[in-house]
Design an enzyme around this catalytic site. Structure first.
Site, short mmCIF file in Angstrom:
data_model
loop_
_atom_site.label_atom_id
_atom_site.label_comp_id
_atom_site.label_asym_id
_atom_site.label_seq_id
_atom_site.Cartn_x
_atom_site.Cartn_y
_atom_site.Cartn_z
N SER A 40 -7.20 1.38 -4.83
CA SER A 40 -7.43 2.63 -6.43
C SER A 40 -7.79 3.50 -4.63
O SER A 40 -7.60 3.37 -3.99
CB SER A 40 -8.95 0.91 -6.33
N ASP A 100 0.50 -1.00 0.28
CA ASP A 100 0.57 0.51 -0.06
C ASP A 100 0.91 1.27 -0.05
O ASP A 100 1.86 1.14 0.49
CB ASP A 100 -0.81 -0.87 1.47
N ALA A 114 -10.23 -6.21 -7.91
CA ALA A 114 -11.92 -6.09 -7.18
C ALA A 114 -12.11 -4.90 -8.14
O ALA A 114 -11.58 -3.79 -8.08
CB ALA A 114 -11.18 -4.95 -5.81
N ASP A 137 4.28 2.54 -4.37
CA ASP A 137 3.17 2.20 -5.68
C ASP A 137 3.27 1.95 -6.33
O ASP A 137 4.14 1.76 -7.12
CB ASP A 137 2.80 3.92 -5.19
N TYR A 157 -13.26 7.02 -11.77
CA TYR A 157 -13.58 5.87 -11.71
C TYR A 157 -13.23 4.60 -11.94
O TYR A 157 -13.23 4.19 -12.42
CB TYR A 157 -14.03 6.10 -10.73
#
Ligand code: NAD
Ligand code: UDP
Length: 314
Positions: free
Chosen positions: A75, A31, A114, A56, A145
């Site tokens: 995300s 993360d 996801a 990243d 998004y």
């Protein structure tokens, strides 16, 4: 299994770490902490089967040793976050997904994406089955998004078809629970925070839009079942219990035992509600059939647990 979770210090990611560790797997959470927090994983930091890597995923990903699965959650899913950081949102959905797929291919690992109910946009079919192609405005503010996830789905299927990669796609509907960020701007943290502080609940416009809320323990159970399944095409994961935002505000006030009034306001930032889906409810027929999965936690029970957790934060 030895499993990498991108976005592992986020809300859903940290609950997935807990579940996979409890199942006896080895977990690496990766993360960049842009919206996640080390606090979410503090309780597992010292476990031998757990490791945290600050990275990243828009940059190439290197993980020493074998991997059996890559679960890609990194995300920026909160509307407030992706409206503030549109380019980062597109980059993590496109470049981040490409890097995570490349890593899975190099390791011969299974890949789980996801994805989101936002691929259906402001839906013209209700409830939404996986066969619906959606109604997304690519040049609207939410497009950053929605299109990042639609691209991520296309990229995932391309890796499956071109490279024979074992891939899975979860279309996740609104999920809530402990460890959501108090100020992430989504409706659950907003209403719960407002109710606990005795402030007015800010229902946008007339509150007639609908959502269907899934408690996080149900959701991560669905993700785990999808990981173990053979289903390559997308599977909806969400709770079909649909209610209007106004009805949801009333539930929050009632479960919190709060004196807060409920107000209908038009957000001053017009972007916040532009293209805001009018309705959203998952058709989970496929999840029932292929995963033997359906949500178990009723809204009031999930809300009570969420409110108890937020009470400490507030
Ligand atoms: P979250 O913001 O808590 O988690 C996302 C995590 O990704 C954060 O920890 C963040 O720091 C990390 N991240 C973002 N960009 C990154 C980057 N470039 N490199 C590394 N890490 C990065 O949100 P969440 O609700 O836990 O969402 C998790 C996943 O589930 C996301 O993919 C989201 O799109 C999806 N999803 C969530 C919901 C929901 O209602 N919570 C609904 C649909 C889909
Ligand atoms: N919403 C609201 N008040 C708030 C925050 C959100 O009425 O303080 C509404 C928002 O307009 C949307 C729904 O609640 O119709 C869910 O919003 P959220 O930001 O949680 O995520 P979305 O489901 O739109 O991705």
């Amino acid at each position: 299994m030895r499993i990498l979770i991108t976005g592992g210090a986020g809300f859903i990611g940290s609950h997935l770490c807990d579940l996979l560790l409890a199942q006896g797997h080895e977990v690496i959470a990766m993360d960049n902490l842009i919206t996640g927090s080390e606090r979410n994983i503090a309780h597992v930091r010292d476990r031998a089967a757990f490791r945290f890597v600050l990275h990243d995923v828009v940059e190439p990903i290197e993980v020493p040793g074998p991997l059996d699965a890559v679960i890609h959650l990194a995300s920026l899913p909160s509307p407030v976050d992706y409206l503030e950081m549109p380019i980062k949102t597109l980059k993590v959905g496109a470049l981040g997904t490409h890097n995570a797929l490349g890593l899975a291919k190099a390791k011969g690992a299974r890949f789980v994406l996801a994805s989101t109910s936002e691929v259906y946009g402001d839906p013209l079919v209700h409830p939404q089955p996986e066969t619906y192609w959606g109604n997304v405005n690519p040049v609207g503010p939410r497009g950053v998004y929605d299109e990042s996830k639609r691209f991520a789905e296309a990229m995932t299927m391309a890796y499956h078809r071109a490279h024979g990669l074992e891939t899975r796609i979860a279309r996740i509907f609104n999920t809530y629970g402990p460890r959501m960020r108090l100020n992430d701007g989504r409706v659950v943290p907003n209403f719960v925070r407002q109710a606990l502080r005795g402030e007015p609940l800010t229902v946008y416009d007339d509150g007639s839009r609908t959502r269907s809320f899934c408690y996080v323990s149900d959701l991560v159970d669905g993700l785990h079942r999808l990981l173990l399944s053979d289903e390559v095409l997308p599977v909806n994961l969400g709770n079909p219990h649909e209610l209007t935002v106004l009805e949801f505000a009333r539930r929050v006030v009632a479960v919190a035992g709060s004196p807060s009034p409920i107000t209908c306001i038009t957000p001053s930032d017009g972007l916040r509600t532009r293209d805001d889906p009018q309705t959203r409810q998952p058709d989970i027929t496929k999840a029932r059939q292929v995963l033997g999965w359906e949500p178990r936690v009723p809204l009031d029970e999930g809300l009570a647990k969420t409110i108890a957790w937020f009470r400490d934060q507030v």
